[in-house]
Design a protein around this motif. Structure first.
Motif, short mmCIF file in Angstrom:
data_model
loop_
_atom_site.label_atom_id
_atom_site.label_comp_id
_atom_site.label_asym_id
_atom_site.label_seq_id
_atom_site.Cartn_x
_atom_site.Cartn_y
_atom_site.Cartn_z
N SER A 1 144.88 94.38 -34.53
CA SER A 1 146.34 94.38 -34.45
C SER A 1 146.85 93.08 -33.85
N GLY A 2 146.12 92.56 -32.87
CA GLY A 2 146.51 91.28 -32.26
C GLY A 2 146.46 90.15 -33.26
N ARG A 3 145.41 90.11 -34.05
CA ARG A 3 145.28 89.05 -35.07
C ARG A 3 146.34 89.21 -36.16
N LYS A 4 146.61 90.45 -36.55
CA LYS A 4 147.63 90.70 -37.56
C LYS A 4 148.99 90.24 -37.06
N LEU A 5 149.28 90.50 -35.80
CA LEU A 5 150.54 90.07 -35.20
C LEU A 5 150.66 88.55 -35.21
N GLU A 6 149.60 87.86 -34.80
CA GLU A 6 149.61 86.40 -34.76
C GLU A 6 149.85 85.81 -36.15
N LEU A 7 149.14 86.34 -37.13
CA LEU A 7 149.29 85.84 -38.50
C LEU A 7 150.72 86.02 -39.01
N TYR A 8 151.30 87.19 -38.74
CA TYR A 8 152.63 87.48 -39.26
C TYR A 8 153.69 86.62 -38.57
N VAL A 9 153.60 86.49 -37.24
CA VAL A 9 154.58 85.70 -36.50
C VAL A 9 154.49 84.23 -36.90
N ASN A 10 153.27 83.72 -37.07
CA ASN A 10 153.11 82.32 -37.48
C ASN A 10 153.62 82.08 -38.90
N LYS A 11 153.27 82.98 -39.80
CA LYS A 11 153.65 82.79 -41.21
C LYS A 11 155.16 82.81 -41.40
N HIS A 12 155.82 83.73 -40.74
CA HIS A 12 157.26 83.92 -40.96
C HIS A 12 158.11 83.28 -39.86
N GLN A 13 157.47 82.67 -38.85
CA GLN A 13 158.17 82.03 -37.73
C GLN A 13 159.27 82.96 -37.18
N LEU A 14 158.88 84.20 -36.92
CA LEU A 14 159.85 85.18 -36.44
C LEU A 14 160.43 84.83 -35.08
N PHE A 15 159.71 84.03 -34.31
CA PHE A 15 160.21 83.66 -32.99
C PHE A 15 161.51 82.87 -33.08
N ARG A 16 161.81 82.28 -34.24
CA ARG A 16 163.02 81.49 -34.40
C ARG A 16 164.25 82.36 -34.69
N HIS A 17 164.02 83.66 -34.83
CA HIS A 17 165.13 84.59 -35.05
C HIS A 17 165.67 85.03 -33.69
N LYS A 18 166.88 84.68 -33.37
CA LYS A 18 167.45 85.01 -32.06
C LYS A 18 167.52 86.51 -31.82
N ASP A 19 167.66 87.29 -32.89
CA ASP A 19 167.84 88.74 -32.74
C ASP A 19 166.53 89.52 -32.90
N ILE A 20 165.38 88.85 -32.82
CA ILE A 20 164.11 89.54 -32.97
C ILE A 20 163.94 90.55 -31.83
N ARG A 21 163.53 91.75 -32.16
CA ARG A 21 163.36 92.82 -31.18
C ARG A 21 161.97 93.45 -31.35
N LEU A 22 161.53 94.09 -30.28
CA LEU A 22 160.20 94.71 -30.29
C LEU A 22 160.07 95.71 -31.43
N HIS A 23 161.04 96.58 -31.59
CA HIS A 23 160.90 97.65 -32.59
C HIS A 23 160.93 97.10 -34.02
N THR A 24 161.73 96.03 -34.25
CA THR A 24 161.76 95.47 -35.61
C THR A 24 160.46 94.74 -35.93
N LEU A 25 159.89 94.04 -34.96
CA LEU A 25 158.61 93.37 -35.17
C LEU A 25 157.51 94.40 -35.39
N ALA A 26 157.53 95.48 -34.63
CA ALA A 26 156.53 96.54 -34.79
C ALA A 26 156.56 97.10 -36.21
N GLN A 27 157.76 97.34 -36.73
CA GLN A 27 157.90 97.88 -38.09
C GLN A 27 157.32 96.93 -39.12
N LYS A 28 157.53 95.64 -38.93
CA LYS A 28 157.08 94.65 -39.90
C LYS A 28 155.56 94.59 -40.01
N ILE A 29 154.86 94.91 -38.91
CA ILE A 29 153.39 94.83 -38.95
C ILE A 29 152.75 96.22 -38.99
#
Length: 327
Positions: A214-242
């Protein structure tokens, strides 16, 4: 004396790996990279094999690529575990650091372990000519010192449950990976006591290999989509995406990365800004504040606070330092 170890010249990708770890603390210039290409060595040791012994000069500083090592000493013929180190940790003699004297501890492999090494003579020479290496190792040693102080404190004053909780929080994944007797020795509790506490605190959720995956999957997804650049990123929305629940993602962040959600996201943002600062073309066209907003920070104060917390200096100080390096 420990068994003769077989050192070989490190491959380019291995050099690149350790340089990438170092550059997370501070940028590494081309000359220092070349020095590591020329002098970094590699070796592998088997489980239970001694890396260096007590009353022996440790001639190298080591970096763990894969596996686990433990530092031990003996008192009244009893073995005492003083520390445990795994991937991405640096290891050497504490009492005889940089080959300054005989080691009062010995280090042995807990698992089959792959290491990179640089001789202390070479390292001391590099310290004299490369500021960034001094800064990097200062940060590494400061972290080790703080961890050691905290560990010593909890072992002196904490009860068995408090020691367990401290270890589980600061060493995510170790309790499922390492022999229970080894962890018990480190925490100075009986193995039976530690086992009982572990059973009481075991909860359903993401554990073991699932945690790592799960940790590796999270890293790959965040890096690929650069989700950290979304000001409104939230824990529950990131959880749903992975494909995890919010609770499961919290476990991954706390147990695998040892970070809160906001610290995890801000680390990405700060690293992205650091890379941008190193690019002259970007700095000619954007202010630090503009980079901060582009990276996902919602305010100047949040940006400055997170940057200084994670880098150890303000964004302005870091930018000036990078400019001096390029002169």
């Amino acid at each position: 004396m420990s068994k003769q170890l077989q050192y070989n010249k490190a491959e380019s990708e291995e050099v690149g790996y350790v340089l990438n770890v170092l550059s997370r603390v501070h940028a590494v210039d081309a000359k220092l990279k070349e020095e590591f290409e020329n002098h970094l060595l590699r070796l592998s040791i088997k489980k239970d094999q001694i890396l260096f012994n007590e009353n022996e000069v440790c001639e190298y500083i080591y970096f763990i690529v894969k596996g686990a090592l433990m530092g031990c000493t003996t008192h009244n013929k009893q073995k005492i575990t003083t520390y445990i180190s795994v991937e991405n940790d640096f290891v050497s003699s504490i009492s005889g650091l940089h080959g300054s004297g005989y080691s009062q501890e010995y280090v042995v492999a807990v698992e089959d372990t792959d290491l990179l090494a640089i001789h202390n003579n070479e390292l001391n020479r590099l310290f004299a000519h490369h500021f960034e290496l001094n800064y990097i190792f200062r940060v590494v040693l400061e972290k080790y010192y703080k961890d050691a102080q905290q560990r010593a404190h909890i072992i002196r004053v904490g009860n068995a449950k408090e020691r367990y909780l401290y270890f589980a929080k600061t060493n995510p994944g170790y309790l499922d990976r390492l022999p229970l007797a080894l962890v018990a020795s480190l925490l100075n509790v009986k193995a039976s006591t530690l086992l009982s506490i572990k059973k009481n605190f075991s909860k359903p959720g993401v554990r073991g290999r699932d945690l790592e995956e799960s940790g590796r999957k999270l890293e790959l997804y965040v890096n690929k989509h650069q989700l950290f650049r979304h000001k409104d990123i939230r824990l529950h929305t990131l959880a749903q995406k992975i494909g995890l629940s919010s609770h499961e993602l919290s476990i991954v962040l706390n147990s695998y990365f040892n970070k809160s959600f906001i610290d995890y996201i801000n680390q990405y943002r700060v690293n992205w800004i650091k890379d941008s600062i190193r690019n002259p073309e970007i700095m000619q066209n954007f202010t630090l504040e503009a980079l901060a907003y582009s990276a996902g920070f919602s305010s100047r104060s949040a940006f400055y606070s997170s940057f200084k917390k994670l880098v150890g200096m303000s964004p302005v100080e870091y930018s000036k330092h990078i400019m001096k390096e390029k002169l």
